[in-house]
Design an enzyme around this catalytic site. Structure first.
Site, PDB file in Angstrom:
ATOM      1  N   LYS A 175      -2.876 -20.887 -32.009  1.00  0.00           N
ATOM      2  CA  LYS A 175      -2.099 -20.950 -33.252  1.00  0.00           C
ATOM      3  C   LYS A 175      -2.976 -21.418 -34.409  1.00  0.00           C
ATOM      4  O   LYS A 175      -2.823 -20.966 -35.553  1.00  0.00           O
ATOM      5  CB  LYS A 175      -0.903 -21.884 -33.071  1.00  0.00           C
ATOM      6  CG  LYS A 175      -0.024 -22.034 -34.317  1.00  0.00           C
ATOM      7  CD  LYS A 175       0.595 -20.714 -34.769  1.00  0.00           C
ATOM      8  CE  LYS A 175       1.398 -20.871 -36.063  1.00  0.00           C
ATOM      9  NZ  LYS A 175       2.671 -21.580 -35.886  1.00  0.00           N
ATOM     10  N   LYS A 223       0.294 -28.862 -43.316  1.00  0.00           N
ATOM     11  CA  LYS A 223       0.354 -29.593 -42.052  1.00  0.00           C
ATOM     12  C   LYS A 223      -0.459 -28.875 -40.991  1.00  0.00           C
ATOM     13  O   LYS A 223      -1.266 -29.484 -40.276  1.00  0.00           O
ATOM     14  CB  LYS A 223       1.815 -29.741 -41.607  1.00  0.00           C
ATOM     15  CG  LYS A 223       2.014 -30.567 -40.336  1.00  0.00           C
ATOM     16  CD  LYS A 223       2.094 -29.744 -39.061  1.00  0.00           C
ATOM     17  CE  LYS A 223       3.372 -28.952 -38.971  1.00  0.00           C
ATOM     18  NZ  LYS A 223       3.521 -28.287 -37.640  1.00  0.00           N
ATOM     19  N   THR A 281       4.474 -26.248 -33.607  1.00  0.00           N
ATOM     20  CA  THR A 281       3.049 -26.146 -33.946  1.00  0.00           C
ATOM     21  C   THR A 281       2.536 -27.569 -34.077  1.00  0.00           C
ATOM     22  O   THR A 281       2.901 -28.296 -34.999  1.00  0.00           O
ATOM     23  CB  THR A 281       2.845 -25.370 -35.260  1.00  0.00           C
ATOM     24  OG1 THR A 281       3.264 -24.018 -35.074  1.00  0.00           O
ATOM     25  CG2 THR A 281       1.373 -25.379 -35.663  1.00  0.00           C
TER      26      THR A 281
END
Length: 293
Positions: free
Chosen positions: A173, A241, A98
């Protein structure tokens, strides 16, 4: 049977690489920054391990990576002994990290220049999804490249979708994480309210989970949230994050994410409580902590 490299054997990559070997029967070589982890994987699954990403990728048809962030993926691809220095013509690089859409587009451009292909393919489903080979995979790249890589990706997935050109997997995502942030905060507030109101939380969830409020988070996390147990999934540090990536992209494209920005700050408070490694459902702990205070 294809020749496959897998770079990064963390909580996600370790079982994903295992499924490629076991389910697909492919010839798999792994690389991990900590060589002991790679040796353990080989002892468990067979195959081979390599001392560098380049050595792992040499001669492979497909090279997968699942590491931490943009800097990590740039290091294992473009850095010294990076995989891109050894990939053969016509090979396909699949990045399950990711990361940002920017790095996905950068790697795609470099791959094209060097005669191979790249797909950004972040996953959702957490550690349990990886271990069960039941991840959702959001892919960015060309249709023809996707079609070639799909059978190998299917080894660890229950759902795979091509979302558009390079970077589209990462953007999808981001949508996933934005939605999860709002859902978990809403569920935290709902459970907290039910407790404060003196309701039977189990009875409440049993009823509302059959209606419009139903979600994966509700079905799978309400009980552990109620019990104050937060060792069941994606860590707060990782979520922050990911939300940082979402908020950065939103600043670039003009999208407004007021709830995601607020929940990101709530997660910062959870970190300050000592919950850096708690799972994302620990947002409820912030509410309970405020109540005690």
């Amino acid at each position: 049977m294809a020749k496959v490299a897998f770079i990064g054997l963390g909580v996600m990559g370790y079982p994903m690489a295992g499924h490629i070997k076991a389910r697909g029967g492919h010839d798999v070589t792994v690389y991990n920054r900590t060589s002991e982890k790679a040796e353990k994987w080989v002892a468990e699954h067979g195959g081979a391990h390599a001392p560098t990403p380049a050595a792992a990728a040499k001669g492979c048809d497909f090279v997968f990576a699942c590491v931490g962030n943009d800097d990590d993926i740039r290091q294992v691809t473009l850095g010294p002994d990076g995989a891109f220095s050894a990939m053969k013509d016509g090979a396909i690089f699949i990045d399950n990290t990711t990361a940002s859409a920017e790095i996905a587009r950068e790697l795609d451009a470099v791959a094209r220049e060097r005669g191979f292909a790249s797909l950004d393919a972040p996953v959702s489903g957490g550690q349990a999804g990886a271990e069960n080979g039941a991840l959702t995979v959001m892919v960015g790249g060309d249709q023809a490249v996707f079609d070639k890589a799909r059978p190998v990706i299917d080894c660890y997935a229950k759902m795979v979708g091509l979302m558009g050109p390079a970077g589209s997997g990462q953007l999808t995502k981001m949508v996933n994480q934005i939605c999860i942030a709002g859902l978990v905060q809403g569920l935290s507030e709902g459970i907290h309210f039910a407790k404060t109101a003196g309701l039977d939380v189990a009875a409440v969830i049993d009823v509302i989970s059959k209606g419009a409020a139903q979600s994966w988070q509700m079905e799978n996390r309400w009980k552990t949230m109620l019990d104050g147990k937060f060792d069941y999934g994606f860590a707060v540090d990782w979520m922050r994050k990911d939300l940082s990536i979402c908020l950065s992209e939103a600043r670039n494209n003009g999208a407004r994410l007021p709830v995601a920005a607020l929940v990101d700050q709530f997660y910062a408070e959870v970190q300050a409580m000592g919950g850096k490694r708690w799972d994302t459902s620990s947002l409820i702990a912030r509410l309970e902590n405020a109540e005690k205070g």
